[in-house]
Design a protein around this motif. Sequence first.
Motif, short mmCIF file in Angstrom:
data_model
loop_
_atom_site.label_atom_id
_atom_site.label_comp_id
_atom_site.label_asym_id
_atom_site.label_seq_id
_atom_site.Cartn_x
_atom_site.Cartn_y
_atom_site.Cartn_z
N LEU A 85 1.04 -1.18 0.08
CA LEU A 85 0.02 -0.05 0.14
C LEU A 85 0.80 1.33 -0.04
O LEU A 85 1.84 1.31 0.73
N PRO A 86 0.59 2.33 -0.69
CA PRO A 86 1.50 3.34 -0.72
C PRO A 86 0.87 4.23 0.49
O PRO A 86 -0.20 4.11 1.29
N ALA A 87 1.37 5.26 1.08
CA ALA A 87 1.40 6.08 2.23
C ALA A 87 0.44 7.00 1.96
O ALA A 87 0.61 8.36 1.95
N VAL A 88 -0.97 6.91 1.93
CA VAL A 88 -1.89 7.58 1.52
C VAL A 88 -2.31 8.24 2.71
O VAL A 88 -2.59 7.85 3.80
N PRO A 89 -3.08 9.38 2.56
CA PRO A 89 -3.63 10.20 3.90
C PRO A 89 -5.22 9.57 4.13
O PRO A 89 -5.95 10.56 4.28
N PHE A 90 -5.39 8.39 4.08
CA PHE A 90 -6.76 7.93 4.41
C PHE A 90 -6.62 7.06 5.58
O PHE A 90 -5.59 6.31 5.85
N THR A 91 -7.81 6.82 6.20
CA THR A 91 -7.82 5.99 7.50
C THR A 91 -7.51 4.52 7.03
O THR A 91 -8.04 3.96 6.03
N VAL A 92 -7.26 3.73 7.99
CA VAL A 92 -7.18 1.99 7.93
C VAL A 92 -8.63 1.71 7.45
O VAL A 92 -8.68 0.87 6.51
N GLU A 93 -9.98 2.33 8.01
CA GLU A 93 -11.30 1.85 7.68
C GLU A 93 -11.47 2.02 6.40
O GLU A 93 -12.21 1.44 5.57
N GLU A 94 -10.98 3.29 6.02
CA GLU A 94 -11.39 3.64 4.71
C GLU A 94 -10.66 2.81 3.50
O GLU A 94 -11.26 2.72 2.57
N VAL A 95 -9.39 2.46 3.82
CA VAL A 95 -8.67 1.69 2.76
C VAL A 95 -9.16 0.23 2.60
O VAL A 95 -9.31 -0.37 1.50
N ILE A 96 -9.39 -0.21 4.04
CA ILE A 96 -9.80 -1.65 3.95
C ILE A 96 -11.19 -1.58 3.28
O ILE A 96 -11.56 -2.56 2.54
N ALA A 97 -12.05 -0.69 3.33
CA ALA A 97 -13.54 -0.77 2.91
C ALA A 97 -13.40 -0.73 1.25
O ALA A 97 -14.53 -1.06 0.59
N THR A 98 -12.36 -0.11 0.72
CA THR A 98 -12.15 -0.16 -0.74
C THR A 98 -12.28 -1.51 -1.24
O THR A 98 -12.65 -1.78 -2.39
N LYS A 150 -7.54 -5.69 3.36
CA LYS A 150 -8.32 -5.22 2.02
C LYS A 150 -8.80 -6.06 1.24
O LYS A 150 -9.86 -6.34 0.62
N ALA A 151 -7.66 -7.08 1.03
CA ALA A 151 -7.80 -8.41 0.12
C ALA A 151 -9.01 -9.21 0.96
O ALA A 151 -9.89 -9.77 0.20
N MET A 152 -8.88 -9.37 2.14
CA MET A 152 -9.99 -10.34 2.87
C MET A 152 -11.38 -9.69 2.83
O MET A 152 -12.25 -10.65 2.45
N VAL A 153 -11.50 -8.50 2.90
CA VAL A 153 -13.11 -7.99 2.68
C VAL A 153 -13.30 -8.20 1.20
O VAL A 153 -14.70 -8.16 1.00
N GLN A 154 -12.48 -8.45 0.31
CA GLN A 154 -12.90 -8.66 -1.18
C GLN A 154 -13.67 -9.89 -1.26
O GLN A 154 -14.38 -10.34 -2.09
N GLU A 155 -13.31 -10.87 -0.21
CA GLU A 155 -13.93 -12.35 -0.27
C GLU A 155 -13.60 -13.01 -1.42
O GLU A 155 -14.66 -13.67 -2.11
#
Length: 274
Positions: A85-98, A150-155
């Motif tokens: 993951l790049p060092a983006v200014p988004f939260t952990v939850e926001e990135v995982i939710a994508t 993030k990959a796990m929530v992709q199921e």
Amino acid sequence: MLEVENLKKSYHGQTILQGLEFTVAAGEMMGVIGPNGSGKTTLVRLLSNETEPDEGEVYLDGRLISQWSGRQRALRLAVLPQEGLPAVPFTVEEVIATGRHPHQGWWPWSGRMDQKVVERVMKQTGLLSKRDRRIDRLSGGERQLVALAKAMVQEPNVLILDEPTTYLDIAHQVAVLDQIQQWRNQEELAVLVVLHDLNLASQYCDRLLLIKEGVQVAEGTPTEVLTAERIHDVYGIIPQIIRHPVTQLPQVLLCPSEHGTSLESVSLSYGILR
């Protein structure tokens, strides 16, 4: 399931991969090992349909991977690239939710279901307490766990990882690989992982695929693949091979060349740590 038949890829007239054939079944974890420049990352690109082979085929769940649409493929296959993951200014939850994007539709309850999956995965990966932290303020190991979540929530049914433990300390290496193994066991996931560390590959993978200069050298269990003679032939080093005292799986010990060890004197003394 992932299936590869007679895969070949060249760039600018130079053959990068040739004649690869293997399968990764549901619930199985295959490790891809080999020296730098042996074509491992090119293999990941072919398996994720990022590029097309010159010859051969890649099948995902019994169908040519190129025949799935992008969304259909994302519902079945998740990829963790080498860059992480790049060092983006988004939260952990926001990135995982994508990672839920392939599942999202027009029906009103889809958002509630997506949030439940995100919550469950953050709990499984120990990231609940970090949900509001920004990605660019996490360590490399923490970011890798977020990438995995993030990959796990992709199921997906199939997970491909390109050197997921690179640059991680040993604690985070174990944490990431333990989480992958647990997920694989719970969801009958087919996993293909590129690893440089032969000992980690031996401990976590059911089977290993060893390649050198784009050619498949060996494929089988860690005990079948990790022999002193084969490692010498592929890597040009003379190792000691012992059995792990707990798992009894092969472990590779390196000897400095100043000791003058010859291949003939290498001890294949499995079990000496019993």
